[in-house]
Design a protein around this motif. Structure first.
Motif, PDB file in Angstrom:
ATOM      1  N   GLY A 122      14.331 -11.905   3.654  1.00  0.00           N
ATOM      2  CA  GLY A 122      15.309 -12.377   4.823  1.00  0.00           C
ATOM      3  C   GLY A 122      16.165 -11.360   5.282  1.00  0.00           C
ATOM      4  O   GLY A 122      16.926 -11.667   6.082  1.00  0.00           O
ATOM      5  N   THR A 123      16.029 -10.158   4.655  1.00  0.00           N
ATOM      6  CA  THR A 123      16.977  -8.979   4.889  1.00  0.00           C
ATOM      7  C   THR A 123      16.328  -7.688   5.405  1.00  0.00           C
ATOM      8  O   THR A 123      15.003  -7.423   5.139  1.00  0.00           O
ATOM      9  CB  THR A 123      17.919  -8.582   3.758  1.00  0.00           C
ATOM     10  N   HIS A 124      17.057  -6.784   5.916  1.00  0.00           N
ATOM     11  CA  HIS A 124      16.631  -5.387   6.032  1.00  0.00           C
ATOM     12  C   HIS A 124      16.117  -4.821   5.038  1.00  0.00           C
ATOM     13  O   HIS A 124      15.151  -3.713   5.016  1.00  0.00           O
ATOM     14  CB  HIS A 124      17.655  -4.557   6.790  1.00  0.00           C
ATOM     15  N   ALA A 125      16.832  -5.007   3.658  1.00  0.00           N
ATOM     16  CA  ALA A 125      16.506  -4.374   2.480  1.00  0.00           C
ATOM     17  C   ALA A 125      15.078  -4.633   1.963  1.00  0.00           C
ATOM     18  O   ALA A 125      14.314  -3.695   1.602  1.00  0.00           O
ATOM     19  CB  ALA A 125      17.410  -4.962   1.381  1.00  0.00           C
ATOM     20  N   GLU A 126      14.668  -5.948   2.229  1.00  0.00           N
ATOM     21  CA  GLU A 126      13.166  -6.142   1.843  1.00  0.00           C
ATOM     22  C   GLU A 126      12.281  -5.409   2.757  1.00  0.00           C
ATOM     23  O   GLU A 126      11.245  -4.876   2.464  1.00  0.00           O
ATOM     24  CB  GLU A 126      12.982  -7.630   1.984  1.00  0.00           C
ATOM     25  N   GLY A 127      12.856  -5.430   3.901  1.00  0.00           N
ATOM     26  CA  GLY A 127      11.706  -4.706   5.013  1.00  0.00           C
ATOM     27  C   GLY A 127      11.745  -3.100   4.732  1.00  0.00           C
ATOM     28  O   GLY A 127      10.569  -2.744   4.769  1.00  0.00           O
ATOM     29  N   GLU A 128      12.646  -2.692   4.284  1.00  0.00           N
ATOM     30  CA  GLU A 128      12.741  -1.090   3.720  1.00  0.00           C
ATOM     31  C   GLU A 128      12.007  -1.015   2.675  1.00  0.00           C
ATOM     32  O   GLU A 128      11.198   0.058   2.410  1.00  0.00           O
ATOM     33  CB  GLU A 128      13.989  -0.866   3.473  1.00  0.00           C
ATOM     34  N   LYS A 129      11.899  -2.000   1.581  1.00  0.00           N
ATOM     35  CA  LYS A 129      11.098  -2.032   0.384  1.00  0.00           C
ATOM     36  C   LYS A 129       9.565  -1.748   0.860  1.00  0.00           C
ATOM     37  O   LYS A 129       8.899  -0.973   0.362  1.00  0.00           O
ATOM     38  CB  LYS A 129      11.371  -3.034  -0.475  1.00  0.00           C
ATOM     39  N   VAL A 130       9.285  -2.643   1.667  1.00  0.00           N
ATOM     40  CA  VAL A 130       7.598  -2.796   2.047  1.00  0.00           C
ATOM     41  C   VAL A 130       7.497  -1.418   2.745  1.00  0.00           C
ATOM     42  O   VAL A 130       6.220  -0.919   2.706  1.00  0.00           O
ATOM     43  CB  VAL A 130       7.496  -4.151   3.039  1.00  0.00           C
ATOM     44  N   TYR A 131       8.444  -1.125   3.984  1.00  0.00           N
ATOM     45  CA  TYR A 131       8.234   0.182   4.552  1.00  0.00           C
ATOM     46  C   TYR A 131       7.715   1.523   3.554  1.00  0.00           C
ATOM     47  O   TYR A 131       7.011   2.049   3.847  1.00  0.00           O
ATOM     48  CB  TYR A 131       9.036   0.572   5.624  1.00  0.00           C
ATOM     49  N   THR A 132       8.806   1.500   2.627  1.00  0.00           N
ATOM     50  CA  THR A 132       8.703   2.667   1.551  1.00  0.00           C
ATOM     51  C   THR A 132       7.434   2.563   0.983  1.00  0.00           C
ATOM     52  O   THR A 132       6.584   3.839   0.635  1.00  0.00           O
ATOM     53  CB  THR A 132       9.834   2.750   0.585  1.00  0.00           C
ATOM     54  N   ALA A 133       6.897   1.124   0.700  1.00  0.00           N
ATOM     55  CA  ALA A 133       5.428   1.115  -0.085  1.00  0.00           C
ATOM     56  C   ALA A 133       4.396   1.527   0.645  1.00  0.00           C
ATOM     57  O   ALA A 133       3.391   2.055   0.199  1.00  0.00           O
ATOM     58  CB  ALA A 133       5.523  -0.310  -0.656  1.00  0.00           C
ATOM     59  N   ILE A 134       4.339   1.326   2.202  1.00  0.00           N
ATOM     60  CA  ILE A 134       3.170   1.814   2.702  1.00  0.00           C
ATOM     61  C   ILE A 134       3.426   3.143   3.577  1.00  0.00           C
ATOM     62  O   ILE A 134       2.493   3.650   3.982  1.00  0.00           O
ATOM     63  CB  ILE A 134       3.044   0.488   3.850  1.00  0.00           C
ATOM     64  N   GLU A 135       4.653   3.566   3.727  1.00  0.00           N
ATOM     65  CA  GLU A 135       4.863   4.943   4.332  1.00  0.00           C
ATOM     66  C   GLU A 135       3.705   6.193   3.869  1.00  0.00           C
ATOM     67  O   GLU A 135       3.096   6.758   4.720  1.00  0.00           O
ATOM     68  CB  GLU A 135       6.090   5.450   4.310  1.00  0.00           C
ATOM     69  N   VAL A 136       3.813   5.992   2.544  1.00  0.00           N
ATOM     70  CA  VAL A 136       2.854   7.176   2.179  1.00  0.00           C
ATOM     71  C   VAL A 136       1.590   7.018   2.524  1.00  0.00           C
ATOM     72  O   VAL A 136       1.050   7.987   2.686  1.00  0.00           O
ATOM     73  CB  VAL A 136       3.149   7.417   0.570  1.00  0.00           C
ATOM     74  N   ILE A 137       1.053   5.882   2.502  1.00  0.00           N
ATOM     75  CA  ILE A 137      -0.573   5.399   2.884  1.00  0.00           C
ATOM     76  C   ILE A 137      -0.559   6.091   4.055  1.00  0.00           C
ATOM     77  O   ILE A 137      -1.724   6.465   4.856  1.00  0.00           O
ATOM     78  CB  ILE A 137      -0.757   4.099   2.524  1.00  0.00           C
ATOM     79  N   LEU A 138       0.358   5.524   5.008  1.00  0.00           N
ATOM     80  CA  LEU A 138       0.167   5.550   6.405  1.00  0.00           C
ATOM     81  C   LEU A 138       0.222   7.100   6.837  1.00  0.00           C
ATOM     82  O   LEU A 138      -0.326   7.506   7.981  1.00  0.00           O
ATOM     83  CB  LEU A 138       1.148   4.606   7.365  1.00  0.00           C
ATOM     84  N   LYS A 139       1.140   7.853   6.128  1.00  0.00           N
ATOM     85  CA  LYS A 139       1.059   9.261   6.331  1.00  0.00           C
ATOM     86  C   LYS A 139      -0.276  10.001   6.172  1.00  0.00           C
ATOM     87  O   LYS A 139      -0.240  11.174   6.415  1.00  0.00           O
ATOM     88  CB  LYS A 139       2.309   9.999   5.579  1.00  0.00           C
ATOM     89  N   LYS A 140      -0.788   9.434   5.457  1.00  0.00           N
ATOM     90  CA  LYS A 140      -2.500  10.189   5.025  1.00  0.00           C
ATOM     91  C   LYS A 140      -3.395   9.342   6.119  1.00  0.00           C
ATOM     92  O   LYS A 140      -4.511   9.727   6.027  1.00  0.00           O
ATOM     93  CB  LYS A 140      -2.736   9.647   3.594  1.00  0.00           C
TER      94      LYS A 140
END
Length: 84
Positions: free
Chosen positions: A15-33
């Protein structure tokens, strides 16, 4: 393709930006590859616009809309989440 469970990363209430940031952080490394990611929304009880704005806004800012469309897919979205 890497499959990630949103509930395991951020919990059932996104429900918040904080949860969105958690998911973004988890996928960022994968997407950068330049790899594809499937986000599984199974067991997600709530996903707000704040959550989606943080998650997808950051992906678009970092990688662009075309990249988002071609590298990110979704599973187990509930009807109320179909705007994604």
């Amino acid at each position: 393709m890497t499959k990630l469970s949103v509930v395991q990363i951020a919990g059932p209430y996104c429900g918040t930006h904080a949860e969105g940031e958690k998911v973004y952080t988890a996928i960022e490394v994968i997407l950068k590859k330049q790899e594809c990611v499937e986000l599984d929304f199974d067991q997600i009880e709530l996903a707000s616009s704040s959550f989606f704005n943080e998650l997808f806004g950051r992906i678009i800012d970092e990688f662009g809309e075309e990249f988002l469309a071609s590298h990110l897919s979704y599973a187990s979205l509930k009807p109320r989440h179909t705007f994604v």
